[in-house]
Design a protein around this motif. Structure first.
Motif, PDB file in Angstrom:
ATOM      1  N   PHE A 281       6.139   2.875   3.613  1.00 17.70           N
ATOM      2  CA  PHE A 281       6.395   3.502   2.317  1.00 17.70           C
ATOM      3  C   PHE A 281       7.639   2.870   1.700  1.00 17.70           C
ATOM      4  CE2 PHE A 281       3.811   6.655   4.485  1.00 17.70           C
ATOM      5  CZ  PHE A 281       2.931   7.034   3.485  1.00 17.70           C
ATOM      6  N   LEU A 282       7.470   2.260   0.552  1.00 16.84           N
ATOM      7  CA  LEU A 282       8.558   1.546  -0.112  1.00 16.84           C
ATOM      8  C   LEU A 282       9.251   2.380  -1.182  1.00 16.84           C
ATOM      9  CD1 LEU A 282       6.763  -1.902  -0.510  1.00 16.84           C
ATOM     10  CD2 LEU A 282       8.509  -1.293   1.175  1.00 16.84           C
ATOM     11  N   GLY A 283       8.758   3.600  -1.417  1.00 17.24           N
ATOM     12  CA  GLY A 283       9.350   4.451  -2.442  1.00 17.24           C
ATOM     13  C   GLY A 283       8.948   4.013  -3.837  1.00 17.24           C
ATOM     14  N   ASN A 284       9.615   4.586  -4.818  1.00 20.15           N
ATOM     15  CA  ASN A 284       9.331   4.241  -6.209  1.00 20.15           C
ATOM     16  C   ASN A 284       9.940   2.892  -6.549  1.00 20.15           C
ATOM     17  OD1 ASN A 284       7.744   5.417  -8.120  1.00 20.15           O
ATOM     18  ND2 ASN A 284       9.261   6.899  -8.814  1.00 20.15           N
ATOM     19  N   LYS A 285       9.266   2.134  -7.347  1.00 17.60           N
ATOM     20  CA  LYS A 285       9.779   0.850  -7.815  1.00 17.60           C
ATOM     21  C   LYS A 285       9.619   0.790  -9.332  1.00 17.60           C
ATOM     22  CE  LYS A 285      10.597  -0.991  -3.725  1.00 17.60           C
ATOM     23  NZ  LYS A 285      11.965  -1.368  -3.288  1.00 17.60           N
ATOM     24  N   ASN A 286      10.735   0.609 -10.032  1.00 23.24           N
ATOM     25  CA  ASN A 286      10.637   0.451 -11.479  1.00 23.24           C
ATOM     26  C   ASN A 286       9.827  -0.782 -11.853  1.00 23.24           C
ATOM     27  OD1 ASN A 286      12.144   2.734 -11.862  1.00 23.24           O
ATOM     28  ND2 ASN A 286      14.060   1.658 -12.237  1.00 23.24           N
ATOM     29  N   ASN A 287       9.865  -1.769 -10.972  1.00 25.40           N
ATOM     30  CA  ASN A 287       9.078  -2.982 -11.176  1.00 25.40           C
ATOM     31  C   ASN A 287       8.268  -3.274  -9.916  1.00 25.40           C
ATOM     32  OD1 ASN A 287       7.978  -5.459 -11.785  1.00 25.40           O
ATOM     33  ND2 ASN A 287       9.917  -6.574 -11.691  1.00 25.40           N
ATOM     34  N   PRO A 288       7.015  -2.814  -9.865  1.00 25.04           N
ATOM     35  CA  PRO A 288       6.200  -3.045  -8.672  1.00 25.04           C
ATOM     36  C   PRO A 288       5.496  -4.405  -8.667  1.00 25.04           C
ATOM     37  CG  PRO A 288       4.970  -1.714 -10.223  1.00 25.04           C
ATOM     38  CD  PRO A 288       6.317  -1.967 -10.856  1.00 25.04           C
ATOM     39  N   TYR A 289       5.641  -5.179  -9.758  1.00 27.19           N
ATOM     40  CA  TYR A 289       4.786  -6.352  -9.932  1.00 27.19           C
ATOM     41  C   TYR A 289       5.054  -7.505  -8.962  1.00 27.19           C
ATOM     42  CZ  TYR A 289       3.611  -3.557 -13.924  1.00 27.19           C
ATOM     43  OH  TYR A 289       3.224  -2.501 -14.706  1.00 27.19           O
ATOM     44  N   PRO A 290       6.286  -7.722  -8.473  1.00 25.42           N
ATOM     45  CA  PRO A 290       6.438  -8.731  -7.420  1.00 25.42           C
ATOM     46  C   PRO A 290       5.602  -8.415  -6.179  1.00 25.42           C
ATOM     47  CG  PRO A 290       8.574  -8.206  -8.370  1.00 25.42           C
ATOM     48  CD  PRO A 290       7.589  -7.212  -8.924  1.00 25.42           C
ATOM     49  N   PHE A 291       5.395  -7.119  -5.911  1.00 26.68           N
ATOM     50  CA  PHE A 291       4.610  -6.705  -4.748  1.00 26.68           C
ATOM     51  C   PHE A 291       3.114  -6.929  -4.997  1.00 26.68           C
ATOM     52  CE2 PHE A 291       8.580  -4.389  -4.809  1.00 26.68           C
ATOM     53  CZ  PHE A 291       9.053  -4.569  -3.524  1.00 26.68           C
ATOM     54  N   PHE A 292       2.670  -6.691  -6.225  1.00 23.86           N
ATOM     55  CA  PHE A 292       1.295  -7.045  -6.584  1.00 23.86           C
ATOM     56  C   PHE A 292       1.064  -8.532  -6.327  1.00 23.86           C
ATOM     57  CE2 PHE A 292       1.189  -3.132  -9.180  1.00 23.86           C
ATOM     58  CZ  PHE A 292      -0.126  -2.733  -9.028  1.00 23.86           C
ATOM     59  N   LYS A 293       2.008  -9.330  -6.783  1.00 26.30           N
ATOM     60  CA  LYS A 293       1.871 -10.779  -6.678  1.00 26.30           C
ATOM     61  C   LYS A 293       1.787 -11.231  -5.216  1.00 26.30           C
ATOM     62  CE  LYS A 293       4.191 -15.067  -8.055  1.00 26.30           C
ATOM     63  NZ  LYS A 293       5.367 -15.654  -8.753  1.00 26.30           N
ATOM     64  N   GLN A 294       2.526 -10.571  -4.318  1.00 26.13           N
ATOM     65  CA  GLN A 294       2.642 -11.032  -2.948  1.00 26.13           C
ATOM     66  C   GLN A 294       1.622 -10.417  -1.982  1.00 26.13           C
ATOM     67  OE1 GLN A 294       6.813 -10.327  -1.875  1.00 26.13           O
ATOM     68  NE2 GLN A 294       7.385 -10.914  -3.956  1.00 26.13           N
ATOM     69  N   CYS A 295       0.935  -9.353  -2.385  1.00 25.50           N
ATOM     70  CA  CYS A 295      -0.002  -8.710  -1.454  1.00 25.50           C
ATOM     71  C   CYS A 295      -1.279  -9.543  -1.325  1.00 25.50           C
ATOM     72  CB  CYS A 295      -0.321  -7.284  -1.891  1.00 25.50           C
ATOM     73  SG  CYS A 295      -1.508  -7.151  -3.257  1.00 25.50           S
ATOM     74  N   ASP A 296      -2.110  -9.196  -0.335  1.00 25.93           N
ATOM     75  CA  ASP A 296      -3.375  -9.906  -0.115  1.00 25.93           C
ATOM     76  C   ASP A 296      -4.577  -9.131  -0.636  1.00 25.93           C
ATOM     77  OD1 ASP A 296      -2.500 -12.288   1.618  1.00 25.93           O
ATOM     78  OD2 ASP A 296      -1.586 -10.590   2.660  1.00 25.93           O
ATOM     79  N   ILE A 297      -4.528  -7.802  -0.513  1.00 29.36           N
ATOM     80  CA  ILE A 297      -5.644  -6.955  -0.942  1.00 29.36           C
ATOM     81  C   ILE A 297      -5.055  -5.723  -1.627  1.00 29.36           C
ATOM     82  CG2 ILE A 297      -7.647  -5.586  -0.215  1.00 29.36           C
ATOM     83  CD1 ILE A 297      -7.718  -7.368   2.327  1.00 29.36           C
ATOM     84  N   TYR A 298      -5.602  -5.353  -2.785  1.00 30.54           N
ATOM     85  CA  TYR A 298      -5.174  -4.123  -3.436  1.00 30.54           C
ATOM     86  C   TYR A 298      -6.217  -3.036  -3.188  1.00 30.54           C
ATOM     87  CZ  TYR A 298      -3.327  -0.651  -6.467  1.00 30.54           C
ATOM     88  OH  TYR A 298      -2.808   0.544  -6.905  1.00 30.54           O
ATOM     89  N   ILE A 299      -5.733  -1.836  -2.791  1.00 30.75           N
ATOM     90  CA  ILE A 299      -6.641  -0.720  -2.481  1.00 30.75           C
ATOM     91  C   ILE A 299      -6.228   0.514  -3.269  1.00 30.75           C
ATOM     92  CG2 ILE A 299      -7.658   0.710  -0.658  1.00 30.75           C
ATOM     93  CD1 ILE A 299      -6.893  -1.418   1.360  1.00 30.75           C
ATOM     94  N   GLN A 300      -7.196   1.144  -3.927  1.00 30.60           N
ATOM     95  CA  GLN A 300      -6.957   2.410  -4.620  1.00 30.60           C
ATOM     96  C   GLN A 300      -7.872   3.465  -4.013  1.00 30.60           C
ATOM     97  OE1 GLN A 300      -4.609   2.422  -7.281  1.00 30.60           O
ATOM     98  NE2 GLN A 300      -4.624   4.594  -6.833  1.00 30.60           N
ATOM     99  N   PRO A 301      -7.352   4.272  -3.056  1.00 28.47           N
ATOM    100  CA  PRO A 301      -8.201   5.227  -2.333  1.00 28.47           C
ATOM    101  C   PRO A 301      -8.223   6.623  -2.960  1.00 28.47           C
ATOM    102  CG  PRO A 301      -6.066   5.111  -1.270  1.00 28.47           C
ATOM    103  CD  PRO A 301      -5.984   4.229  -2.501  1.00 28.47           C
ATOM    104  N   SER A 302      -8.315   6.695  -4.288  1.00 30.00           N
ATOM    105  CA  SER A 302      -8.190   7.981  -4.987  1.00 30.00           C
ATOM    106  C   SER A 302      -9.392   8.895  -4.762  1.00 30.00           C
ATOM    107  CB  SER A 302      -8.014   7.754  -6.482  1.00 30.00           C
ATOM    108  OG  SER A 302      -6.846   7.027  -6.757  1.00 30.00           O
ATOM    109  N   ARG A 303      -9.118  10.197  -4.706  1.00 31.79           N
ATOM    110  CA  ARG A 303     -10.193  11.185  -4.692  1.00 31.79           C
ATOM    111  C   ARG A 303     -10.801  11.325  -6.088  1.00 31.79           C
ATOM    112  NH1 ARG A 303      -6.833  13.198  -0.625  1.00 31.79           N
ATOM    113  NH2 ARG A 303      -7.990  13.913   1.221  1.00 31.79           N
ATOM    114  N   HIS A 304      -9.957  11.320  -7.091  1.00 29.14           N
ATOM    115  CA  HIS A 304     -10.442  11.338  -8.468  1.00 29.14           C
ATOM    116  C   HIS A 304      -9.425  10.639  -9.348  1.00 29.14           C
ATOM    117  CE1 HIS A 304      -7.756  14.792  -9.534  1.00 29.14           C
ATOM    118  NE2 HIS A 304      -8.008  15.182  -8.306  1.00 29.14           N
ATOM    119  N   GLU A 305      -9.912  10.127 -10.465  1.00 24.85           N
ATOM    120  CA  GLU A 305      -9.088   9.278 -11.325  1.00 24.85           C
ATOM    121  C   GLU A 305      -9.774   9.212 -12.680  1.00 24.85           C
ATOM    122  OE1 GLU A 305      -5.622   7.546 -11.321  1.00 24.85           O
ATOM    123  OE2 GLU A 305      -6.476   7.245  -9.337  1.00 24.85           O
ATOM    124  N   GLY A 306      -9.004   9.116 -13.746  1.00 32.57           N
ATOM    125  CA  GLY A 306      -9.607   8.886 -15.044  1.00 32.57           C
ATOM    126  C   GLY A 306      -9.830   7.397 -15.259  1.00 32.57           C
TER     127      GLY A 306
END
Length: 389
Positions: A281-306
């Motif tokens: 857990f990295l906590g809140n990040k005002n700028n999360p985009y460097p982490f988007f750039k460096q990750c390998d897979i993005y996962i959104q495990p939401s129960r519900h979402e608009g």
């Protein structure tokens, strides 16, 4: 010049608030005079509000009954302070949020203003909805639906008191609109799809800032960016990782977002089943985009979402995406073309992770397809400000 009032809660870090920042920029560029009313000042995104936008505190910094009473006493309004005291007592006894919000309107500093358009940017029912529904001197009133309304509690009888006052009801995905109309079909003619705006250039620029995962792990990084809560589904992560035992030490799942109570519960579950070292857990990040750039897979495990705005952000970075099948998921990616859509189930999510971990070529294929599709969902600002054909 169109005069537009927008009412929201607080500019905390979240998908709704990020999309609002981009919307504000679009309105300013289109020569609109915008006033943003916030129920509470501050929040991680408060400083990102465009300078041309006038910001007002909805309650003039009197956010509690005690503050209201104190202010009225200072102004010599003894009867008014007594009435505020009585309402404060009633609100503590009354558990009906709708009635509490309605009583709060007496203290709202906006009803005398004149606007061409007023927008309630909280949904499906919130204090912002209550304020805009009851505004005077407004030509048009719009409300945004950011959620699957059947998943969050929706009293359709009470809602008519609100939605009868709105000229347009904007839903952030086709599925979101379908769910809303399943509950309130009588509003079909007023209800439209308006996809959240994404500023790809700004996101890519922010990704160049020097921030990273700050560890020496050289395996596969999974990433989820969202408030840590039941809706967003991070509580399923320990069980997914347990199903991926064969990759112990080779994958880590990083979570960006706040939610201390939920985080502690997830950490406890992870420790109980032996995967504590694999969820970070990295906590809140005002700028999360460097982490988007460096990750390998993005996962959104939401129960519900608009509409998952972080999914569109992951696409900008050519990331293969795994989604649970919430509303609008199939509007953002195509299953087995630029990602995988699976049920909200630990074994199903684990199977999807396994497929992508074991096949680097498939990861690259999905990532490139995601990038090429870009922000496939787009809306026209003229749907709000007019002159739209």
């Amino acid at each position: 010049m169109k005069r537009i009032a927008i009412v929201t809660n607080q500019m905390v870090m979240g998908g709704i608030e990020k999309s609002l920042i981009t919307l504000l920029n679009k309105l300013v560029i289109n020569d609109c005079k915008v006033t943003l009313y916030v129920c509470k000042q501050g929040g991680e995104l408060y400083e990102q509000i465009p300078s041309a936008v006038e910001i007002r505190d909805l309650f003039c910094e009197n956010h509690t009954g005690r503050e209201i009473i104190k202010t009225r006493i200072k102004k010599g309004k003894i009867v008014g302070s007594f009435c505020a005291f009585i309402k404060m007592i009633i609100n503590r006894i009354d558990k009906n949020t709708f009635r509490i919000w309605k009583r709060s309107l007496e203290y709202v500093a906006m009803n005398e203003e004149k606007y061409d358009i007023a927008i309630a940017y909280g949904s499906p029912v919130s204090l912002s909805t209550t304020c805009v529904a009851n505004m005077k001197n407004v030509e048009k009133k719009y409300v945004w639906i950011h959620n699957e309304v059947d998943k969050i509690g929706f009293n359709e009888n009470l809602l008519h008191h609100y939605y009868d006052n709105f000229d347009k009801i904007f839903c952030v995905s086709k599925k979101c609109r379908a769910i809303f109309l399943n509950v309130l079909p009588e509003y079909e003619q007023r209800t439209e799809v308006f996809y959240n705006f994404i500023d790809a250039d700004a996101i890519l620029a922010q990704a160049e800032e020097k921030e990273d995962f700050a560890d020496e792990f050289d395996g596969i990084r999974l990433l989820t960016v969202a408030r840590v809560c039941n809706q967003k589904g991070q509580d399923i992560i320990p069980d997914v990782l347990k199903d991926l035992d064969e990759y112990s030490g080779k994958i880590k799942w990083y979570c960006i977002g706040d939610g201390e109570k939920s985080i502690q519960e997830i950490k406890q579950r992870a420790a109980e089943i032996g995967v504590a070292d694999e969820i970070i857990f990295l906590g809140n990040k005002n700028n999360p985009y460097p982490f988007f750039k460096q990750c390998d897979i993005y996962i959104q495990p939401s129960r519900h979402e608009g509409f998952g705005i972080t999914i569109s952000e992951a696409k900008i970075f050519s990331k293969p995406i795994i989604l649970t099948n919430f509303a609008g998921s199939d509007e953002q990616i195509q299953d087995k073309k630029d990602g995988l859509i699976v049920p909200f189930d630990s074994k199903a999510i684990a199977r999807a992770v396994r497929i992508l971990v074991e096949n680097i070529e498939l990861r690259q294929k999905y990532g490139m397809a995601a990038y090429k599709s870009g922000i496939s969902c787009s809306s026209d600002i003229r749907m709000i400000i007019g002159d739209y054909e």
